[in-house]
Motif scaffolding. Structure first.
Motif, PDB file in Angstrom:
ATOM      1  N   LEU A  96      49.725  45.537  73.566  1.00  0.00           N
ATOM      2  CA  LEU A  96      49.647  44.493  72.544  1.00  0.00           C
ATOM      3  C   LEU A  96      48.496  44.756  71.586  1.00  0.00           C
ATOM      4  O   LEU A  96      48.639  44.664  70.358  1.00  0.00           O
ATOM      5  N   ILE A  97      47.339  45.087  72.138  1.00  0.00           N
ATOM      6  CA  ILE A  97      46.156  45.335  71.304  1.00  0.00           C
ATOM      7  C   ILE A  97      46.367  46.558  70.410  1.00  0.00           C
ATOM      8  O   ILE A  97      46.093  46.531  69.202  1.00  0.00           O
ATOM      9  N   PHE A  98      46.870  47.641  70.999  1.00  0.00           N
ATOM     10  CA  PHE A  98      47.009  48.895  70.248  1.00  0.00           C
ATOM     11  C   PHE A  98      48.000  48.762  69.105  1.00  0.00           C
ATOM     12  O   PHE A  98      47.729  49.193  67.972  1.00  0.00           O
ATOM     13  N   HIS A 100      49.146  46.106  67.435  1.00  0.00           N
ATOM     14  CA  HIS A 100      48.808  45.179  66.347  1.00  0.00           C
ATOM     15  C   HIS A 100      47.500  45.544  65.649  1.00  0.00           C
ATOM     16  O   HIS A 100      47.431  45.517  64.416  1.00  0.00           O
ATOM     17  N   LEU A 101      46.478  45.888  66.419  1.00  0.00           N
ATOM     18  CA  LEU A 101      45.207  46.248  65.800  1.00  0.00           C
ATOM     19  C   LEU A 101      45.340  47.564  65.038  1.00  0.00           C
ATOM     20  O   LEU A 101      44.784  47.709  63.943  1.00  0.00           O
ATOM     21  N   GLY A 102      46.081  48.522  65.591  1.00  0.00           N
ATOM     22  CA  GLY A 102      46.239  49.808  64.917  1.00  0.00           C
ATOM     23  C   GLY A 102      46.939  49.691  63.579  1.00  0.00           C
ATOM     24  O   GLY A 102      46.622  50.427  62.637  1.00  0.00           O
ATOM     25  N   GLN A 103      47.901  48.775  63.467  1.00  0.00           N
ATOM     26  CA  GLN A 103      48.599  48.590  62.188  1.00  0.00           C
ATOM     27  C   GLN A 103      47.729  47.901  61.147  1.00  0.00           C
ATOM     28  O   GLN A 103      47.881  48.139  59.952  1.00  0.00           O
ATOM     29  N   SER A 104      46.822  47.028  61.597  1.00  0.00           N
ATOM     30  CA  SER A 104      46.057  46.201  60.656  1.00  0.00           C
ATOM     31  C   SER A 104      44.736  46.825  60.233  1.00  0.00           C
ATOM     32  O   SER A 104      44.279  46.620  59.104  1.00  0.00           O
ATOM     33  N   ILE A 105      44.095  47.571  61.132  1.00  0.00           N
ATOM     34  CA  ILE A 105      42.743  48.041  60.854  1.00  0.00           C
ATOM     35  C   ILE A 105      42.759  49.180  59.834  1.00  0.00           C
ATOM     36  O   ILE A 105      43.623  50.051  59.856  1.00  0.00           O
ATOM     37  N   THR A 106      41.846  49.120  58.907  1.00  0.00           N
ATOM     38  CA  THR A 106      41.593  50.195  57.947  1.00  0.00           C
ATOM     39  C   THR A 106      40.083  50.301  57.786  1.00  0.00           C
ATOM     40  O   THR A 106      39.333  49.463  58.309  1.00  0.00           O
ATOM     41  N   GLY A 107      39.645  51.316  57.062  1.00  0.00           N
ATOM     42  CA  GLY A 107      38.209  51.433  56.820  1.00  0.00           C
ATOM     43  C   GLY A 107      37.658  50.224  56.085  1.00  0.00           C
ATOM     44  O   GLY A 107      36.568  49.733  56.392  1.00  0.00           O
ATOM     45  N   LYS A 108      38.437  49.717  55.124  1.00  0.00           N
ATOM     46  CA  LYS A 108      38.000  48.538  54.372  1.00  0.00           C
ATOM     47  C   LYS A 108      37.958  47.301  55.258  1.00  0.00           C
ATOM     48  O   LYS A 108      36.996  46.520  55.214  1.00  0.00           O
ATOM     49  N   ASN A 109      38.992  47.116  56.089  1.00  0.00           N
ATOM     50  CA  ASN A 109      39.025  45.959  56.984  1.00  0.00           C
ATOM     51  C   ASN A 109      37.915  46.017  58.032  1.00  0.00           C
ATOM     52  O   ASN A 109      37.385  44.991  58.443  1.00  0.00           O
ATOM     53  N   LEU A 323      39.580  50.784  70.987  1.00  0.00           N
ATOM     54  CA  LEU A 323      38.882  51.921  70.378  1.00  0.00           C
ATOM     55  C   LEU A 323      39.878  52.915  69.778  1.00  0.00           C
ATOM     56  O   LEU A 323      39.674  53.417  68.661  1.00  0.00           O
ATOM     57  N   LEU A 324      40.968  53.199  70.499  1.00  0.00           N
ATOM     58  CA  LEU A 324      41.977  54.118  69.969  1.00  0.00           C
ATOM     59  C   LEU A 324      42.611  53.558  68.696  1.00  0.00           C
ATOM     60  O   LEU A 324      42.841  54.296  67.723  1.00  0.00           O
ATOM     61  N   ALA A 325      42.895  52.255  68.706  1.00  0.00           N
ATOM     62  CA  ALA A 325      43.497  51.637  67.522  1.00  0.00           C
ATOM     63  C   ALA A 325      42.561  51.716  66.331  1.00  0.00           C
ATOM     64  O   ALA A 325      42.994  51.992  65.198  1.00  0.00           O
TER      65      ALA A 325
END
Length: 480
Positions: A96-98, A100-109, A323-325
């Motif tokens: 669940l974490i990987f 959703h977080l992987g899709q949303s996180i960017t350098g700007k975010n 961390l991976l995300a």
């Protein structure tokens, strides 16, 4: 004519132009229920329902778990719930974490979301102050003074907020928009790494058995404690959030380690305590002890405590998934290779998404199974239990509202993001973390008291969460 939003000057509210047949007072009431997310007018009853219905969904799932685990029915055994806990911990929750977080996180975010982990630290610090006041006012037994502080300070920042976000976003008419679930899970997941660090540093040492109540056993008379891997006598909450905690036991985890290092004991011979390597002065000479001879005593003691802090345990499956995300999301080329419809590895992320769908239902079933055990015997006292519950569930959320509004005025928060603020507020609203029960078992300190307190807090949280989610929906979120 327009009015400037006091929380975001760049956002303007449309004026109330008047409705035939309504007085100005009635018109203002109607205007207050204007939903800025989609421009539709909502009645007060609809606002109330949109806040309460998600909790009713969570409660229904928890009740199902309670029925399945009830000792009279025995539909599912405690061993089965322990297996479910492990599946959630090592598989469903990391997926669940990987995803959703992987899709949303960017350098700007990553830069924009900086206040999320900071808010965890602030809420814990404020909770510590409230816990200290509770301990002073309610006067628990002296051996539970630090226990009272930490149980008030450290809230559930993982499983329960994820369940609340999932339930809130389950409705198509949620006030957070179409990206509700992905953004909500991402925000909650982004806070987990700092929460885990706090657990294995601050919480781990605060839950140390008090030295003055530690039973001293003469050499040769030690009683060996036999603990089997599948001991079903332990409360379910011990493994409800972080299963396998007993495997993390270290040599000194069940002893007052810090107190023995920083307190001089003149009436007890050094042989009474287990050898702490180079801790005791005058021990056998070794390369480490030679190195320590040139260190100041305070520095040496702090170093020894740091070496005995199990910080290596932070790399648990949910933390590794976070961390991976973050690493994958920070690099656009790598992210496009893993996430997206046309990504070469999209079949893997789709499979993980299917597994992630089981996380929230199982979390709530396990919570129901934990509540089915009922409150265990406790020496904490009714007054202290009430004091901790009131401070954690009623007082701390009020302080949290003030902190978030202040942070909003100082432009610390993401402009116009309702879910961002909702997750920040939840960090002040949830009951004490179930993980504290596991830490209590790991340290051999106040296990029954933690079990009883967590039971009553989660019962009371049904009402307090309903109250504050209504407040967040009706008072705070419309201003975004």
């Amino acid at each position: 004519m327009t009015w400037t939003n006091p929380f975001h000057p760049s956002l303007r509210l449309r004026p109330f132009l008047g409705v035939p047949g309504l007085s100005s007072t009635e018109g203002k009431k109607m205007e207050s229920f204007w939903d800025l997310s989609d421009g539709n007018v909502k009645s007060g009853g609809e606002n109330w329902l949109s806040a309460v219905v998600p909790l009713m969904k969570l409660l229904s799932l928890a009740v199902i778990g309670l029925i399945l685990a009830h000792p009279k029915l025995q539909v599912m055994s405690k061993a089965t719930f322990r297996l479910l806990s492990k599946l959630v911990f090592v598989l469903f929750l990391p997926c669940l974490i990987f995803t959703h977080l992987g899709q949303s996180i960017t350098g700007k975010n990553f830069v924009l979301w900086w206040f999320i982990p900071v808010n965890v630290i602030i809420s814990t610090a404020v909770g510590c102050i409230l816990g200290y006041l509770v301990a002073i006012i309610c006067r628990p037994p002296p051996e539970f003074f630090r226990f009272t502080i930490i149980m008030t300070a450290f809230g559930n920042t993982g499983n329960l907020p994820l369940a609340i976000v999932g339930s809130v976003c389950h409705s198509a008419k949620n006030p957070f928009g179409p990206d509700c679930h992905t953004s909500g899970v991402s925000y909650v997941s982004f806070a987990q790494w700092v929460a885990v660090i706090l657990v294995y540093t601050l919480v781990y040492h605060m839950m140390e058995p008090p030295l003055e109540y530690y039973e001293i056993v003469e050499e040769g008379n030690e009683i060996e404690e036999v603990v089997t891997a599948n001991d079903l006598s332990r409360p379910l909450l011990v493994e409800a959030e972080w299963p396998g905690m007993e495997d993390k036991e270290t040599e000194h985890c069940k002893t007052p380690f810090i107190a023995r290092i920083f307190t001089r004991i003149s009436s007890i011979s050094p042989s009474t305590f287990p050898d702490v390597g180079s801790v005791e002065e005058g021990g056998p000479i070794s390369p480490k002890s030679i190195r320590c001879l040139v260190e100041p005593k305070v520095v040496r003691r702090i170093r020894i405590v740091a070496e005995q802090t199990p910080i290596q345990h932070i790399l648990q499956p949910p933390t590794v998934a976070s961390l991976l995300a973050i690493i994958i999301g920070m690099f656009p080329q790598l992210k496009s290779f893993v996430f997206g419809y046309d990504a070469p590895l999209s079949f893997i992320t789709d499979s993980l998404s299917i597994l992630a769908g089981a996380a929230i239902p199982f979390v709530l079933l396990i919570l129901g199974g934990m509540l089915a055990e009922g409150p265990h015997e406790s020496k904490l006292g009714i007054r202290t239990v009430i004091g901790i519950s009131v401070a954690r569930l009623l007082v701390l959320p009020l302080i949290g509202i003030g902190i978030i509004l202040l942070a909003d005025k100082m432009n610390f928060l993401v402009p116009g993001d309702k879910m961002y603020r909702f997750v920040l507020l939840l960090q002040y609203t949830t009951p004490s973390a179930i993980l504290l029960g596991a830490i209590a078992s790991l340290r051999g300190y106040a296990v029954s008291e933690a079990s009883a307190l967590l039971f009553w807090q989660h019962v009371f949280a049904v009402f307090s969460l309903s109250l504050y989610i209504i407040i967040y929906y009706k008072v705070l979120l419309p201003y975004v």
